[in-house]
Motif scaffolding. Structure first.
Motif, PDB file in Angstrom:
ATOM      1  N   LEU A  50      81.049 -54.698  74.775  1.00 52.47           N
ATOM      2  CA  LEU A  50      82.076 -55.172  73.870  1.00 52.47           C
ATOM      3  C   LEU A  50      81.624 -54.914  72.439  1.00 52.47           C
ATOM      4  N   HIS A  51      82.461 -54.225  71.668  1.00 53.65           N
ATOM      5  CA  HIS A  51      82.117 -53.873  70.297  1.00 53.65           C
ATOM      6  C   HIS A  51      82.879 -54.759  69.311  1.00 53.65           C
ATOM      7  N   HIS A  52      82.278 -55.008  68.178  1.00 55.66           N
ATOM      8  CA  HIS A  52      82.953 -55.772  67.137  1.00 55.66           C
ATOM      9  C   HIS A  52      84.216 -55.040  66.712  1.00 55.66           C
ATOM     10  N   SER A  92      82.511 -61.762  81.732  1.00 51.39           N
ATOM     11  CA  SER A  92      81.289 -61.432  81.000  1.00 51.39           C
ATOM     12  C   SER A  92      81.363 -60.020  80.442  1.00 51.39           C
ATOM     13  N   PHE A  93      80.749 -59.823  79.290  1.00 47.78           N
ATOM     14  CA  PHE A  93      80.626 -58.518  78.649  1.00 47.78           C
ATOM     15  C   PHE A  93      79.171 -58.334  78.226  1.00 47.78           C
ATOM     16  N   LEU A  94      78.815 -57.105  77.918  1.00 44.62           N
ATOM     17  CA  LEU A  94      77.496 -56.813  77.376  1.00 44.62           C
ATOM     18  C   LEU A  94      77.610 -56.604  75.871  1.00 44.62           C
ATOM     19  N   THR A  95      76.553 -56.949  75.150  1.00 47.24           N
ATOM     20  CA  THR A  95      76.556 -56.798  73.700  1.00 47.24           C
ATOM     21  C   THR A  95      76.204 -55.371  73.304  1.00 47.24           C
ATOM     22  N   GLU A  96      76.431 -55.051  72.049  1.00 40.60           N
ATOM     23  CA  GLU A  96      76.113 -53.718  71.535  1.00 40.60           C
ATOM     24  C   GLU A  96      74.612 -53.458  71.558  1.00 40.60           C
TER      25      GLU A  96
END
Length: 297
Positions: free
Chosen positions: A231-233, A217-221
């Motif tokens: 996690l960044h685009h 799992s990651f967190l969004t911007e």
């Protein structure tokens, strides 16, 4: 009347317990200092490493003492691979690059010089057959039981799993070539599919009966959390999958459950190891093939 007397006795007993305020000092007894060993062999063509150190006292704050000038080699009954110490004390790597092979058993031999206490240590690790390939990975909104979770992303792999119900899958996620969550042994996910073994992971059947399974799992911007967890685009994400033994999965679990400096919550005394002679060493030597897949988010 008997019931009221029983209730009164319970109440009185509770008061007695609550009134006990005597301070208890716990002085954990330290065991003998052991040799700490950690190393692995994969099917990657590279110099494989082994680290040797000494275990420390429970409350120690300094770094562990590294063990130098050891004689180390690994053999699989066909080839013998020698190790040499690097410029970093206690860190050894194979003299030549090589790639391990599935279904091979690797035997580790360590001999310490007299100034390091002497002694012969050994271990054995089998590189289990792995899956053929990870077909693809997808990063999308995280969901639990088909319920979407805001500001959280899941890493979803797609691959044909092994029919072996005893197979354990170890997942590591890398963001821009750095291990997600920090470079720690326990920053991995361990999964056993049980009755779903042999299914195509996150395929139509699994998605219909059990839902898709995210392995990281990651967190969004859009989240307000620590940027290291976001996690960044444009980030490059790599997933490494290995099939590992039950004992190594248990070792990771033992380490994961031993956190903190509280003696009531500290390291369990029975963290498993495959380093012998028994009772003289701690750590683990393991072998595993790696299947990788990369995506740009």
């Amino acid at each position: 009347m008997k019931q009221l007397k029983h209730i009164f006795n319970i109440f009185l007993f509770s008061l007695l317990i609550m009134s006990c305020k005597e301070k208890i000092t716990i002085e954990p007894q330290e065991g003998p200092q052991l040799l700490g060993v950690y190393g692995s062999i994969t099917d990657e063509y590279k110099n494989h490493k082994i680290t040797l150190s000494r275990t420390t006292d429970f409350y120690a704050t300094e770094a562990p003492k590294m063990v130098s000038d050891a004689t180390i080699f690994v053999h699989d009954n066909i080839d013998t691979i020698w190790y040499e110490e690097t410029e970093e004390n206690g860190i050894y790597q194979t003299v030549e690059k090589f790639s391990g092979k599935e279904s091979h058993t690797y035997n580790l031999s360590i001999d310490l010089p007299e100034r390091e206490g002497g002694g012969h240590y050994y271990a054995q690790a089998e590189m289990l057959p792995s899956i053929t390939t990870v077909d693809s990975i997808v990063i999308k909104q995280y969901q639990v039981a088909n319920v979407l979770v805001n500001n959280m992303l899941g890493l979803y792999p797609y691959f044909q799993s092994l029919k072996n119900e005893d197979a354990y899958y170890m997942i590591k996620a890398y963001v821009n070539d750095s291990l997600a969550g920090g470079d720690k042994l326990t920053n991995c996910g361990i999964y056993n599919l049980g009755g779903m073994s042999g299914w195509y992971v996150n395929g139509t059947l699994m998605a219909h009966l059990a839902g898709e399974i995210p392995v990281w799992s990651f967190l969004t911007e859009e989240s307000s959390a620590d940027s290291l967890k976001v996690l960044h685009h444009g980030d490059t994400v790599r997933m490494d999958l290995s099939v590992i033994t039950y004992d190594y999965a248990g070792y990771i679990s033992d380490i994961s459950s031993s956190n903190g400096s509280n003696p009531m919550m500290g390291s369990p005394s029975n963290v498993r190891t495959n380093i012998f002679p028994e009772g003289t060493a701690a750590g683990y030597f393991h072998a595993a093939a790696i299947r990788s897949k990369t995506i740009i988010y």
